[in-house]
Write a protein that holds these residues in place. Structure first.
Motif, PDB file in Angstrom:
ATOM      1  N   LEU A   1       7.130  24.156  41.293  1.00 22.92           N
ATOM      2  CA  LEU A   1       6.060  23.391  41.909  1.00 22.92           C
ATOM      3  C   LEU A   1       4.754  24.179  41.946  1.00 22.92           C
ATOM      4  O   LEU A   1       4.758  25.406  42.030  1.00 22.92           O
ATOM      5  CB  LEU A   1       6.444  22.992  43.347  1.00 22.92           C
ATOM      6  CG  LEU A   1       7.656  22.091  43.511  1.00 22.92           C
ATOM      7  CD1 LEU A   1       7.914  21.827  44.990  1.00 22.92           C
ATOM      8  CD2 LEU A   1       7.472  20.776  42.757  1.00 22.92           C
TER       9      LEU A   1
ATOM     10  N   ARG B   1       3.110  18.773  41.115  1.00 21.81           N
ATOM     11  CA  ARG B   1       2.094  19.081  42.115  1.00 21.81           C
ATOM     12  C   ARG B   1       2.676  18.831  43.500  1.00 21.81           C
ATOM     13  O   ARG B   1       3.444  17.884  43.705  1.00 21.81           O
ATOM     14  CB  ARG B   1       0.858  18.211  41.900  1.00 21.81           C
ATOM     15  CG  ARG B   1       0.093  18.541  40.632  1.00 21.81           C
ATOM     16  CD  ARG B   1      -0.986  17.530  40.345  1.00 21.81           C
ATOM     17  NE  ARG B   1      -0.412  16.221  40.025  1.00 21.81           N
ATOM     18  CZ  ARG B   1      -1.118  15.194  39.549  1.00 21.81           C
ATOM     19  NH1 ARG B   1      -2.431  15.327  39.366  1.00 21.81           N
ATOM     20  NH2 ARG B   1      -0.525  14.045  39.272  1.00 21.81           N
ATOM     21  N   ALA B   2       2.297  19.674  44.455  1.00 19.72           N
ATOM     22  CA  ALA B   2       2.895  19.574  45.781  1.00 19.72           C
ATOM     23  C   ALA B   2       1.862  19.880  46.856  1.00 19.72           C
ATOM     24  O   ALA B   2       0.858  20.570  46.620  1.00 19.72           O
ATOM     25  CB  ALA B   2       4.073  20.538  45.914  1.00 19.72           C
TER      26      ALA B   2
ATOM     27  N   LEU C   1       7.187  18.752  52.776  1.00 21.28           N
ATOM     28  CA  LEU C   1       6.857  19.072  51.390  1.00 21.28           C
ATOM     29  C   LEU C   1       6.842  17.781  50.586  1.00 21.28           C
ATOM     30  O   LEU C   1       7.855  17.088  50.483  1.00 21.28           O
ATOM     31  CB  LEU C   1       7.897  20.037  50.807  1.00 21.28           C
ATOM     32  CG  LEU C   1       7.800  20.357  49.309  1.00 21.28           C
ATOM     33  CD1 LEU C   1       6.514  21.100  48.986  1.00 21.28           C
ATOM     34  CD2 LEU C   1       9.014  21.171  48.858  1.00 21.28           C
ATOM     35  N   LEU C   2       5.687  17.461  50.029  1.00 18.58           N
ATOM     36  CA  LEU C   2       5.514  16.258  49.213  1.00 18.58           C
ATOM     37  C   LEU C   2       5.197  16.696  47.789  1.00 18.58           C
ATOM     38  O   LEU C   2       4.305  17.540  47.580  1.00 18.58           O
ATOM     39  CB  LEU C   2       4.364  15.419  49.768  1.00 18.58           C
ATOM     40  CG  LEU C   2       4.048  14.098  49.062  1.00 18.58           C
ATOM     41  CD1 LEU C   2       5.193  13.109  49.219  1.00 18.58           C
ATOM     42  CD2 LEU C   2       2.750  13.502  49.620  1.00 18.58           C
ATOM     43  N   ALA C   3       5.914  16.171  46.813  1.00 20.59           N
ATOM     44  CA  ALA C   3       5.715  16.568  45.417  1.00 20.59           C
ATOM     45  C   ALA C   3       5.719  15.336  44.524  1.00 20.59           C
ATOM     46  O   ALA C   3       6.356  14.318  44.837  1.00 20.59           O
ATOM     47  CB  ALA C   3       6.806  17.543  44.970  1.00 20.59           C
ATOM     48  N   ASP C   4       4.997  15.428  43.401  1.00 21.07           N
ATOM     49  CA  ASP C   4       5.007  14.334  42.431  1.00 21.07           C
ATOM     50  C   ASP C   4       5.807  14.743  41.204  1.00 21.07           C
ATOM     51  O   ASP C   4       6.297  15.880  41.098  1.00 21.07           O
ATOM     52  CB  ASP C   4       3.590  13.869  42.085  1.00 21.07           C
ATOM     53  CG  ASP C   4       2.817  14.880  41.243  1.00 21.07           C
ATOM     54  OD1 ASP C   4       3.345  15.982  40.929  1.00 21.07           O
ATOM     55  OD2 ASP C   4       1.665  14.580  40.883  1.00 21.07           O
TER      56      ASP C   4
ATOM     57  N   SER D   1      10.105  25.966  46.443  1.00 20.11           N
ATOM     58  CA  SER D   1       8.958  25.666  45.580  1.00 20.11           C
ATOM     59  C   SER D   1       9.182  25.938  44.098  1.00 20.11           C
ATOM     60  O   SER D   1       8.216  25.905  43.328  1.00 20.11           O
ATOM     61  CB  SER D   1       7.746  26.475  46.053  1.00 20.11           C
ATOM     62  OG  SER D   1       8.001  27.870  45.906  1.00 20.11           O
TER      63      SER D   1
ATOM     64  N   LEU E   1       1.603  24.355  44.322  1.00 21.59           N
ATOM     65  CA  LEU E   1       1.063  23.929  45.605  1.00 21.59           C
ATOM     66  C   LEU E   1      -0.446  23.728  45.476  1.00 21.59           C
ATOM     67  O   LEU E   1      -1.177  24.681  45.205  1.00 21.59           O
ATOM     68  CB  LEU E   1       1.373  24.963  46.685  1.00 21.59           C
ATOM     69  CG  LEU E   1       1.007  24.568  48.108  1.00 21.59           C
ATOM     70  CD1 LEU E   1       1.893  23.428  48.586  1.00 21.59           C
ATOM     71  CD2 LEU E   1       1.131  25.759  49.055  1.00 21.59           C
TER      72      LEU E   1
END
Length: 253
Positions: A42, A23-24, A16-19, A39, A44
């Motif tokens: 977030l 946003r993910a 799981l990559l998120a800013d 989540s 996705l």
């Protein structure tokens, strides 16, 4: 930017990559539940699939119900049924603030791809920390070439693979190359991490090039171990890789 390995199923990781804006993206969601649980807050925006095996794609449909606008990226393979944007070797994708390049890495499966960008390598079941995937559909020559492509990436690339196999892989690696001091030290560190419930991942390509036997088939000690096991010298790197993978397939250390 935050990166998390979400434990799933028996020993999978969903990445799981998120800013900072929430946003993910997720990589290889074999189960939707860990993603849904992690989540909160977030949005996705994308799902990246590396290959068709159910433990890497089975949660995708449920995630699209929750986030119907998320874009799914996947290799060209009829065994991936979800609506998706098909990605081929060398293609670049832009997702929110992130850019990734697709790298074809056949061997584990015929259509397996990896995603490279932002200092990250999402390699599915091609490269594991201290190991590599089984050859279900490809040849030793294909897998050796795929691993060589990945090993040529920058040394500080974070290796984000699909399973928590590092401790078991370390036992095999030490049987093959017992004189590798850096490997012994890393195996001890991994053992402590796992004993305390922490993931061993991500790794780095620098560490893998120093410790992973499947990236080190030309190392003298590995060639000597193979010669002892086979009763002959290996002919070249592909022959050595094939022998090493066959040994790992039956290793019970």
């Amino acid at each position: 930017m935050s990166l998390r390995p979400l434990p799933a199923l028996q020993d999978n990781y969903i990445w799981l990559l998120a800013d900072e804006a929430g946003r993910a993206l997720v990589v290889d969601p074999g189960d939707a539940a860990p993603v849904l649980a992690a989540s909160a807050g977030l949005d996705l925006v994308a799902v990246l699939l590396t290959h068709h095996h159910p433990d890497h794609i089975a949660g995708t449909a449920a995630l699209l119900v929750r986030w119907p606008r998320a874009v799914v990226f996947a290799p060209e393979d009829e065994r991936i049924p979800e609506p998706c944007q098909r990605i081929a070797d060398g293609e670049r994708i832009e997702i929110g603030p992130w850019t990734f390049d697709a790298v074809a890495v056949p061997g584990h499966t015929r259509s397996h791809i990896a995603y490279v960008g932002e200092g990250l390598l999402f390699c599915g079941d091609t490269l594991f920390s201290l190991g590599c995937g089984r050859l279900f559909e490809g040849t030793p020559a294909q897998m050796h070439a795929s691993l060589s492509r990945l090993a040529a990436l920058p040394a500080d690339t974070s290796v984000c693979c699909g399973h928590e196999y590092t401790e078991a892989n370390a036992r095999f690696a030490l049987a093959v190359e017992p004189g590798n001091r850096e490997l012994r030290e890393h195996a001890d560190a991994v053992r402590e991490l796992r004993a305390n419930g922490h993931p061993s991942l991500p790794s780095t390509l620098e560490l893998e090039r120093a410790c992973n036997p499947f990236l080190r088939v030309d190392a003298p000690e590995i060639r000597a171990s193979l010669a002892t096991r086979l009763g002959r010298d290996t002919e070249d790197a592909v022959d050595a890789f094939a022998a090493l993978r066959a040994w790992k397939d039956v290793f019970r250390g």
